[in-house]
Scaffold this active site. Structure first.
Site, PDB file in Angstrom:
ATOM      1  N   GLY A  16       0.802  -1.222   0.000  1.00  0.00           N
ATOM      2  CA  GLY A  16       0.000   0.000   0.000  1.00  0.00           C
ATOM      3  C   GLY A  16       0.825   1.257   0.000  1.00  0.00           C
ATOM      4  O   GLY A  16       0.798   2.017   0.962  1.00  0.00           O
ATOM      5  N   THR A  17       1.611   1.496  -1.026  1.00  0.00           N
ATOM      6  CA  THR A  17       2.430   2.697  -1.064  1.00  0.00           C
ATOM      7  C   THR A  17       1.713   3.837  -1.790  1.00  0.00           C
ATOM      8  O   THR A  17       1.251   4.753  -1.168  1.00  0.00           O
ATOM      9  CB  THR A  17       3.805   2.397  -1.671  1.00  0.00           C
ATOM     10  N   THR A  18       1.533   3.791  -3.097  1.00  0.00           N
ATOM     11  CA  THR A  18       0.700   4.776  -3.791  1.00  0.00           C
ATOM     12  C   THR A  18      -0.059   4.087  -4.924  1.00  0.00           C
ATOM     13  O   THR A  18       0.560   3.547  -5.847  1.00  0.00           O
ATOM     14  CB  THR A  18       1.531   5.934  -4.376  1.00  0.00           C
TER      15      THR A  18
END
Length: 217
Positions: A16-18
Site C-alpha cells: 500500500g504505497t501509492t
C-alpha cells in the site's frame, strides 16, 4: 540491539504505497508506483507490479498485506472467470468488485487487504470501485490510496475534473504518482499505468527518471 529493533518493526510485506484510479471520457486509468514496504519503514522490493488483471477489461490495485492481496486476487480471478462462463458474457466491473468485497468481508478477521477495482463494461462504461479492508464497496469517479496518497489529496481534489480526455487523465495520474513518490519515503521506482477503454487495454510504464519533478530532490 539494532537487529532486535528492526525485527520488532517487521510485520509483513505491504503493497500500500501509492495507488490510484481515475475515470475519463470513454475509459479509466489505474496506476501505482512499484515499491513494496515492510512495516512502513523498509523498502523490501522496488519492482512490484501492483496492477492485477482480473478479467479482459477489469484491473485492480492491491493494498495492504502482499500475501493476503495475492491470495484474494487469485481466488477472485477464478470466481470472476467462472461467473463469466455462467453468464456467457464478460463480467460487469461492479460484479468483479463485489467478488473482491465478499472475499475481504468473509475473511476480515484473518486478512488485511484492500483494493481499487477499475474497468470498462458495456452496461455502465468506465467505473472505479474502492474495496476497503473490512469489505466496504464504494463507487467513485476517482480514488487514491496507500501511504503516498496522504501527500496528494489536495492535488487530486484541485486538479480532477469530470470528463477529462485520455491525455488529460494520463497527465493527472502521472503527476499525482510523481508527487507522491517524491514525498513518501516508501513510494518510488517506476509508475505503472493501465488505460482501459472499449477498444482494449494499454499498458504504460514511466521510469522514475522520466517522471515530472515539482521540487528539488
Amino acid at each position: 540491539m539494532e537487529r532486535r529493533f528492526m525485527d520488532s518493526q517487521i510485520k509483513g510485506v505491504s503493497t500500500g504505497t501509492t495507488i490510484l484510479a481515475v475515470t475519463f471520457n470513454g475509459g479509466v486509468i489505474i496506476g501505482s508506483d512499484s515499491r513494496a514496504s515492510i512495516g512502513g519503514y523498509y523498502v523490501s522490493s522496488k519492482t512490484i507490479n501492483k496492477l492485477i488483471q482480473v478479467h479482459d477489461r477489469i484491473f485492480c490495485c492491491i493494498a495492504g498485506s502482499l500475501a493476503d492481496a495475492q491470495a484474494v486476487t487469485k481466488a477472485a480471478k477464478f470466481q470472476i472467470s467462472f461467473h463469466s462462463i455462467q453468464m456467457e458474457s464478460p463480467p460487469l466491473v461492479k460484479a468483479a468488485a463485489s467478488v473482491l468485497r465478499e472475499l475481504c468481508y468473509n475473511n476480515k478477521e484473518e486478512l488485511q487487504a484492500g483494493f481499487i477495482t477499475a474497468g470498462w463494461d458495456r452496461k455502465k462504461g468506465p467505473q472505479v470501485y474502492t474495496v476497503a479492508l473490512g469489505g466496504m464497496l464504494l463507487s467513485q469517479p476517482f480514488t487514491i490510496g496507500g501511504s503516498g496518497s496522504t501527500y496528494i489529496y489536495g492535488y487530486a481534489d484541485a486538479k480532477y475534473k469530470p470528463d477529462m480526455s485520455k491525455e488529460e487523465c494520463l497527465q493527472f495520474a502521472t503527476n499525482a504518482l510523481a508527487l507522491a513518490m517524491g514525498r513518501d519515503n516508501v513510494s518510488g521506482g517506476v509508475a505503472h499505468l493501465v488505460v482501459i477503454t472499449e477498444e482494449g487495454v494499454e499498458h504504460v510504464v514511466i521510469p522514475g527518471d522520466k517522471l515530472p519533478k515539482f521540487h528539488d530532490e
